[in-house]
Design a protein around this motif. Sequence first.
Motif, PDB file in Angstrom:
ATOM      1  N   ALA A 232      -4.160  89.317  -2.743  1.00 51.04           N
ATOM      2  CA  ALA A 232      -5.288  90.216  -2.475  1.00 51.04           C
ATOM      3  C   ALA A 232      -5.362  90.566  -0.992  1.00 51.04           C
ATOM      4  O   ALA A 232      -5.608  91.723  -0.619  1.00 51.04           O
ATOM      5  N   THR A 233      -5.132  89.547  -0.147  1.00 58.18           N
ATOM      6  CA  THR A 233      -5.148  89.798   1.303  1.00 58.18           C
ATOM      7  C   THR A 233      -4.066  90.796   1.698  1.00 58.18           C
ATOM      8  O   THR A 233      -4.298  91.703   2.515  1.00 58.18           O
ATOM      9  N   GLY A 234      -2.885  90.633   1.080  1.00 52.82           N
ATOM     10  CA  GLY A 234      -1.796  91.550   1.390  1.00 52.82           C
ATOM     11  C   GLY A 234      -2.095  92.976   0.980  1.00 52.82           C
ATOM     12  O   GLY A 234      -1.810  93.924   1.722  1.00 52.82           O
ATOM     13  N   ARG A 235      -2.702  93.128  -0.222  1.00 55.78           N
ATOM     14  CA  ARG A 235      -3.040  94.488  -0.671  1.00 55.78           C
ATOM     15  C   ARG A 235      -4.091  95.139   0.250  1.00 55.78           C
ATOM     16  O   ARG A 235      -3.987  96.319   0.593  1.00 55.78           O
ATOM     17  N   VAL A 236      -5.109  94.347   0.638  1.00 57.03           N
ATOM     18  CA  VAL A 236      -6.135  94.887   1.525  1.00 57.03           C
ATOM     19  C   VAL A 236      -5.543  95.253   2.880  1.00 57.03           C
ATOM     20  O   VAL A 236      -5.850  96.306   3.456  1.00 57.03           O
ATOM     21  N   LEU A 237      -4.675  94.381   3.391  1.00 60.87           N
ATOM     22  CA  LEU A 237      -4.053  94.672   4.683  1.00 60.87           C
ATOM     23  C   LEU A 237      -3.192  95.921   4.613  1.00 60.87           C
ATOM     24  O   LEU A 237      -3.132  96.708   5.577  1.00 60.87           O
ATOM     25  N   ARG A 238      -2.524  96.108   3.457  1.00 64.71           N
ATOM     26  CA  ARG A 238      -1.689  97.302   3.322  1.00 64.71           C
ATOM     27  C   ARG A 238      -2.548  98.565   3.329  1.00 64.71           C
ATOM     28  O   ARG A 238      -2.202  99.577   3.956  1.00 64.71           O
ATOM     29  N   MET A 239      -3.707  98.511   2.639  1.00 66.44           N
ATOM     30  CA  MET A 239      -4.607  99.672   2.664  1.00 66.44           C
ATOM     31  C   MET A 239      -5.192  99.887   4.054  1.00 66.44           C
ATOM     32  O   MET A 239      -5.323 101.027   4.519  1.00 66.44           O
ATOM     33  N   MET A 240      -5.527  98.769   4.728  1.00 64.43           N
ATOM     34  CA  MET A 240      -6.036  98.891   6.094  1.00 64.43           C
ATOM     35  C   MET A 240      -4.970  99.496   7.004  1.00 64.43           C
ATOM     36  O   MET A 240      -5.271 100.320   7.885  1.00 64.43           O
ATOM     37  N   LEU A 241      -3.742  99.087   6.793  1.00 68.01           N
ATOM     38  CA  LEU A 241      -2.658  99.594   7.618  1.00 68.01           C
ATOM     39  C   LEU A 241      -2.470 101.098   7.412  1.00 68.01           C
ATOM     40  O   LEU A 241      -2.251 101.849   8.377  1.00 68.01           O
TER      41      LEU A 241
END
Length: 565
Positions: A232-241
């Motif tokens: 979940a953290t990775g998906r959120v970070l990808r959207m933030m990126l």
Amino acid sequence: MRQALSACRSAFIGVAAFSGLINILMLTGSLFMLEVYDRVLPSRSVPTLVGLIVLASALFGFQALLEITRGRLLVRVGNHLDYVLSPRIFDLIVQLPLRAKPTEAQPIRDIEAVRSFLSSTGPTALFDMPWVPFYLFICFAFHTMIGVTALIGAIILICLTVATDVLSRNAIKGAAQQGAQRNRLAETGRRNAEVLVAMGISDRLLARWRTSTGQYLSLQRRANDVSGGFGATGRVLRMMLQSGVLAMGAYLVIQGEATAGIIIASSILTGRALAPVDLSIANWKGFVNARQSWRRLEQLLKNLPPQPKKLQLPAPTQALTVETLMVAPPGAQKTSVQEVSFTLRAGNALGVIGPSASGKSSMARALVGVWRPMRGAVRLDGASLDQWSAGALGQHIGYLPQGVELIEGSIAENIARFDPDASPEAIVAAAKAAGVHDMIVGLPSGYETPIGEQGTNLSAGQQQRVALARALYGDPFLVVLDEPNSNLDSEGEEALTKAILGVRARGGIVIVIAHRPSALAAVDLVLVMARGTQQAFGPKDDVLSKVLRREQAAVPAPLKMAQGG
């Protein structure tokens, strides 16, 4: 394992080629957006837009076709690996209890874990990972700051992947071990249902089940929490990126260093560049399971290599020789049989007697090649048992174990040892030799009567008599019967005696392990065992008389009452 996988090299090359084309076609969306913003909107050209739509649609169609083909190739790789290894896996299942101490080995579940991972989207992430630098290079080509932003995001996600592996590895391994223990408890309950219910043990076993289940679920929860949390953290970070790249692109447009199309194109490219890392995190649990299963299988296959082809020896017809035999249970160091030596000639029948835990059944397992001797040898006509392959040796041996083990199928299949080329005459002859033919034809379906799982459709006595017929099928030279009359009535014992005499009459050798004297009626030699050692061996009457005198001498004389108070 590596040989089986290397046979799929061409398939993996195809998957890699398809992955390359797919990753190139993944540029379609970004380039389409770039052309729309930078070419179509400024020119207001509808034909250009239509042309771009047609071209993009064709490229997207090719991409879909390639992804479908890649997925099917990976499914077939997993199936091929399972199919090629299945004979060795079955051999492991059979040989493990006979060659090693019981462990957490679970070859069936391990090969399924490997096949399932190969057939999932996990491997596609591994094939797409080498293309991450390609997308980052394009981001740098758009602008250095966009490339730096995407690179920082990639490094963060890769660190998350490593952290997922480190923090979830032990939990996943422990969950696999607890899962195996739960399966063993369930199997124990299924096999011993009558005893558990009749003696009130089920509630106590249920307590163990709850404890094991709690530990299993706790480890599973920890593994899922780690992988799910980082996923979940990775998906959120990808959207933030992606949002960060949009912001960076907008800033560059304001500064006049980029066009509006680059804003959208770079955002899409950044998301695609980091998609394999994100997908790897999402499939990491399956990858770790497959990796652990692969290592377990590789170790098991290494410890139990396939038996080499052996020269076909002539059928034994003369003698069985046991030379200073020493036997221990698989994986144990303490011996259960020590320094046993004797020779039997064609036509001999040996009765083995002794108290419980004296090593009789252990010796029987060594005599038929089920357990390997720690020292000494068992020889048929001078050749040790390990000079035969298992299939060739089995033709010359009949074995009735203490715990009768029938296989699900018909009575005829069990008697014929599931030989597809067995003749009806040979099956009936074995049944008649065991004195069980009349009993079988009296059943509703005769020889086609289904045994049921573990022989549940037959009584204990019927199972034992069918197993005796199986031991006599094909007129084997050596017949070893371990407690063959434990479930027999007087009629069954009479049939057993005739069967032993029949083997002797045709020049075979019979070894009977017994507690009840009635099983020794047809033997001419007796071996006495105690504490795993040979106490006496010789003609039946001589040995039994010595045993009787020894027992009488061991009984203390009755005390005499003193006279006169």
